[in-house]
Design a protein around this motif. Structure first.
Motif, PDB file in Angstrom:
ATOM      1  N   ASP A  27      14.989   0.625   6.741  1.00 51.45           N
ATOM      2  CA  ASP A  27      14.525   1.697   5.850  1.00 51.45           C
ATOM      3  C   ASP A  27      15.241   3.003   6.170  1.00 51.45           C
ATOM      4  O   ASP A  27      14.698   4.085   5.912  1.00 51.45           O
ATOM      5  CB  ASP A  27      13.005   1.870   5.956  1.00 51.45           C
TER       6      ASP A  27
ATOM      7  N   PRO B 262       3.737  13.446  12.294  1.00 55.60           N
ATOM      8  CA  PRO B 262       3.926  12.562  11.162  1.00 55.60           C
ATOM      9  C   PRO B 262       3.608  11.133  11.513  1.00 55.60           C
ATOM     10  O   PRO B 262       3.380  10.316  10.686  1.00 55.60           O
ATOM     11  CB  PRO B 262       5.401  12.695  10.835  1.00 55.60           C
TER      12      PRO B 262
ATOM     13  N   TYR C  35      -5.827   1.872   5.006  1.00 59.77           N
ATOM     14  CA  TYR C  35      -4.604   2.393   5.634  1.00 59.77           C
ATOM     15  C   TYR C  35      -4.859   3.386   6.769  1.00 59.77           C
ATOM     16  O   TYR C  35      -4.243   3.314   7.826  1.00 59.77           O
ATOM     17  CB  TYR C  35      -3.706   3.025   4.559  1.00 59.77           C
TER      18      TYR C  35
ATOM     19  N   ASN D   4       5.838   3.161  12.931  1.00 57.58           N
ATOM     20  CA  ASN D   4       5.929   4.604  13.172  1.00 57.58           C
ATOM     21  C   ASN D   4       5.443   4.951  14.576  1.00 57.58           C
ATOM     22  O   ASN D   4       6.043   5.774  15.268  1.00 57.58           O
ATOM     23  CB  ASN D   4       5.107   5.355  12.129  1.00 57.58           C
TER      24      ASN D   4
ATOM     25  N   ASN E  88      12.801  13.210  11.864  1.00 52.31           N
ATOM     26  CA  ASN E  88      11.780  12.732  12.795  1.00 52.31           C
ATOM     27  C   ASN E  88      12.286  12.715  14.232  1.00 52.31           C
ATOM     28  O   ASN E  88      11.537  13.026  15.160  1.00 52.31           O
ATOM     29  CB  ASN E  88      11.297  11.337  12.390  1.00 52.31           C
TER      30      ASN E  88
ATOM     31  N   ASN F  27      13.489   4.046  -0.050  1.00 53.94           N
ATOM     32  CA  ASN F  27      14.768   4.636   0.344  1.00 53.94           C
ATOM     33  C   ASN F  27      15.950   4.005  -0.366  1.00 53.94           C
ATOM     34  O   ASN F  27      16.972   4.657  -0.594  1.00 53.94           O
ATOM     35  CB  ASN F  27      14.934   4.570   1.869  1.00 53.94           C
TER      36      ASN F  27
ATOM     37  N   ASN G 111      14.560  11.467   6.800  1.00 56.30           N
ATOM     38  CA  ASN G 111      13.433  10.961   7.580  1.00 56.30           C
ATOM     39  C   ASN G 111      13.856  10.604   8.994  1.00 56.30           C
ATOM     40  O   ASN G 111      13.130  10.843   9.955  1.00 56.30           O
ATOM     41  CB  ASN G 111      12.850   9.705   6.921  1.00 56.30           C
TER      42      ASN G 111
ATOM     43  N   TYR H  97      13.141  -3.312  11.738  1.00 55.50           N
ATOM     44  CA  TYR H  97      11.945  -2.509  11.516  1.00 55.50           C
ATOM     45  C   TYR H  97      11.186  -2.353  12.826  1.00 55.50           C
ATOM     46  O   TYR H  97      11.206  -3.235  13.675  1.00 55.50           O
ATOM     47  CB  TYR H  97      11.015  -3.174  10.485  1.00 55.50           C
TER      48      TYR H  97
ATOM     49  N   SER I 220       0.533  -1.110   7.865  1.00 50.10           N
ATOM     50  CA  SER I 220       1.035   0.048   7.101  1.00 50.10           C
ATOM     51  C   SER I 220       1.674  -0.506   5.828  1.00 50.10           C
ATOM     52  O   SER I 220       1.799  -1.722   5.658  1.00 50.10           O
ATOM     53  CB  SER I 220       2.013   0.875   7.929  1.00 50.10           C
ATOM     54  N   THR I 221       2.098   0.382   4.950  1.00 48.36           N
ATOM     55  CA  THR I 221       2.487  -0.100   3.615  1.00 48.36           C
ATOM     56  C   THR I 221       3.792  -0.896   3.586  1.00 48.36           C
ATOM     57  O   THR I 221       4.004  -1.712   2.715  1.00 48.36           O
ATOM     58  CB  THR I 221       2.651   1.087   2.637  1.00 48.36           C
ATOM     59  N   LYS I 222       4.706  -0.596   4.516  1.00 50.97           N
ATOM     60  CA  LYS I 222       6.051  -1.208   4.529  1.00 50.97           C
ATOM     61  C   LYS I 222       6.747  -0.962   3.177  1.00 50.97           C
ATOM     62  O   LYS I 222       7.438  -1.822   2.641  1.00 50.97           O
ATOM     63  CB  LYS I 222       5.990  -2.723   4.818  1.00 50.97           C
ATOM     64  N   LEU I 223       6.530   0.238   2.672  1.00 50.64           N
ATOM     65  CA  LEU I 223       7.198   0.585   1.411  1.00 50.64           C
ATOM     66  C   LEU I 223       8.446   1.431   1.644  1.00 50.64           C
ATOM     67  O   LEU I 223       9.185   1.733   0.699  1.00 50.64           O
ATOM     68  CB  LEU I 223       6.230   1.344   0.487  1.00 50.64           C
TER      69      LEU I 223
END
Ligand SMILES: Cc1cc2nc3c(=O)[nH]c(=O)nc-3n(C[C@H](O)[C@H](O)[C@H](O)COP(=O)(O)OP(=O)(O)OC[C@H]3O[C@@H](n4cnc5c(N)ncnc54)[C@H](O)[C@@H]3O)c2cc1C
Length: 466
Positions: free
Chosen positions: A313, A466, A121, A282, A322, A142, A318, A279, A134-137
């Motif tokens: 998400d 971040p 990662y 980041n 952000n 959320n 967040n 999506y 990336s994790t895409k979690l």
């Protein structure tokens, strides 16, 4: 990740204003989380009587009906009111094709562990294309399909050499760079939530969390491009409606921003991806937020509201936290960091693959050094092969198509496109001496045509961003 009762302060007003200070106060992160809650044996019973739904609303009885009810606004107007919405580029795949639900969330987590994606990662997290950079979690977290503790304990077991993932790199070798970096990002999530608790409505204030200090700072964004009704505070409803409130100068600029037609390719690729898939990475989000607030000089809350409307998400803390952070009104100790989207594209999309994926109009732009052109057929339309060398000056044309040679624009049918002929902003940038001295720059000034770059680039995103 950490429980709200396990914080190293007694009152939320004592939450440090700087993330790094907060992080140091809770490290080591691997020791932070409590045990996950056990899976319940049964759900609480339904109320004995469900009152009938009053019209005009209807409660769907099947999953299919529920899905079509949820998707109805998209079916009714998939353009979201944009005069020129993007359409899906041939051959491009979504980076986020997942379906929701707890089962899907657990499967995704399990895949990340056993494929080694968690271990890798740290090295891949700034990617923009593909499923596993990336994790895409985030959407699972959320929506509530998954908890940060579950992620921590899945990684913990992996690190301890228990459970699945025995064939993946890093199994049983304690915390890896990758799993540590995931915990680090999950702590950002905690921190954004805690900031919301500390600052309340300032989350939506044009001057941000530090509104009192920021009001005095002439360098920071203002709300003059919004009428009084919008500039007071907060946000309302989907963007299509609020466009009606934008003044005559702002509206066409914001509309082109949303549709991915600014002329800055990294930004346009990301905004088209967002509208089509819900999506974007980041890395792309940071660039988009910086572009809107610093390069275009618009009120950052327009962008935050557009994201709120579209992100799969979406999360209140967040998202708004952000946006504040990148716009320079949040809890960033380096206030006013600005990303140069051309330098960022060169760093994070060095073969132009991401831009080409979402801006199909630019797939024919020649990138290969002249000695290769013509010798191996028209490879440029398919990408650049391993043996071919990319000409960085040509890449700059891909990243800002207004700067392409006129004959190439004509050949590719780019003439007449607003985002090619009249970019919202032209970003000065040059490639100097093979990867060094690339004209790294910090953007000074706000609004169209007034900025210029100088000095070293701020906001490379490699520090505590971040
Ligand atoms: C302008 C802007 C708007 C954003 N809006 C949202 C939003 O509405 N919802 C959202 O969940 N994230 C938001 N983020 C943070 C981040 O971009 C996403 O969490 C991340 O891209 C989601 O993909 P992932 O799960 O693959 O992340 P990974 O890189 O795999 O990170 C793992 C998890 O850490 C958390 N995380 C990662 N980066 C951040 C961050 N910068 N701040 C807080 N938590 C983070 C997320 O929960 C994420 O799922 C935003 C960032 C920016 C710059």
């Amino acid at each position: 990740m950490s429980h709200s009762r396990d914080q190293p302060f007694n009152h939320i007003s004592d939450l440090p204003n700087i993330f790094t200070t907060y992080r140091k106060s809770v490290e080591p992160l691997r020791n932070c989380p409590r045990e996950s809650q056990p899976r319940p044996n049964q759900l609480p019973p339904l109320p004995p009587e469900l009152p009938p739904q009053a019209g005009p609303f209807m409660i769907p009885n099947t999953l299919e009906d529920l899905k079509s009810a949820l998707l109805k606004p998209f079916a009714d107007d998939s353009s979201f009111g944009l005069p020129e919405p993007p359409s899906w580029p041939a051959g491009t795949l979504s980076a986020h094709p997942f379906t929701g639900g707890e089962t899907a969330a657990q499967e995704r987590l399990s895949h990340l562990i056993s494929s080694g994606a968690m271990t890798r990662y740290k090295a891949t997290r700034n990617g923009m294309l593909g499923l596993d950079f990336s994790t895409k979690l985030s959407a699972y977290l959320n929506i509530g399909n998954l908890t940060a503790r579950q992620i921590h304990w899945a990684m913990f077991n992996f690190e301890e050499g228990r459970g699945e993932g025995e064939n993946a790199e890093g199994y049983g070798r304690a915390e890896t760079e990758g799993t540590a970096a995931v915990r680090f990002e999950l702590l950002w999530r905690d921190y954004m939530r805690l900031c919301t608790r500390k600052y309340g409505n300032k989350l939506f204030d044009v001057h941000g969390f530090r509104s009192r200090e920021n009001e005095q700072n002439p360098k920071l964004p203002n709300s003059t491009n919004l009428p009084a009704s919008q500039s007071q505070n907060t946000t309302s409803g989907p963007s299509k409606k609020h466009w009606a409130y934008l003044d005559q100068n702002t509206r066409p600029i914001f509309t082109r921003f949303c549709a991915g037609r600014t002329g800055a390719s990294l930004i346009d690729a990301s905004n088209r991806e967002l509208i089509l898939t819900g999506y974007t990475s980041n890395r792309a989000r940071q660039n988009v937020a910086s572009f809107l607030s610093s390069h275009l000089g618009l009120d950052w809350r327009l962008g935050a509201e557009w994201y709120e409307f579209l992100l799969i998400d979406y999360d209140v803390s967040n998202n708004w936290g952000n946006w504040q952070y990148v716009a320079g009104v949040g809890n960033d100790p380096r206030l006013g960091r600005t990303f140069n989207p051309v330098k960022q594209a060169l760093d994070y999309d060095p073969k132009g693959e991401y831009v080409r994926a979402w801006l199909p109009e630019l797939r024919g732009v020649k990138l290969v050094k002249d000695k290769f052109n013509g010798s191996k057929g028209d490879k440029d339309t398919k990408g650049v092969s391993e043996t071919e060398e990319i000409d960085e000056n040509k890449l700059l044309g891909l990243y800002q198509p207004w700067s392409l040679p006129e004959e190439e624009k004509v050949k590719l049918g780019l003439k007449g496109l607003d985002w090619v002929d009249k970019p919202l902003v032209k970003i000065p940038f040059s490639v100097g001496g093979r990867g060094r001295g690339r004209g790294n720059g910090e953007w000074r000034g706000r609004g169209r045509g007034r900025g210029r770059f100088r000095g070293r680039a701020k906001g490379s995103g490699r520090g505590t961003a971040p």
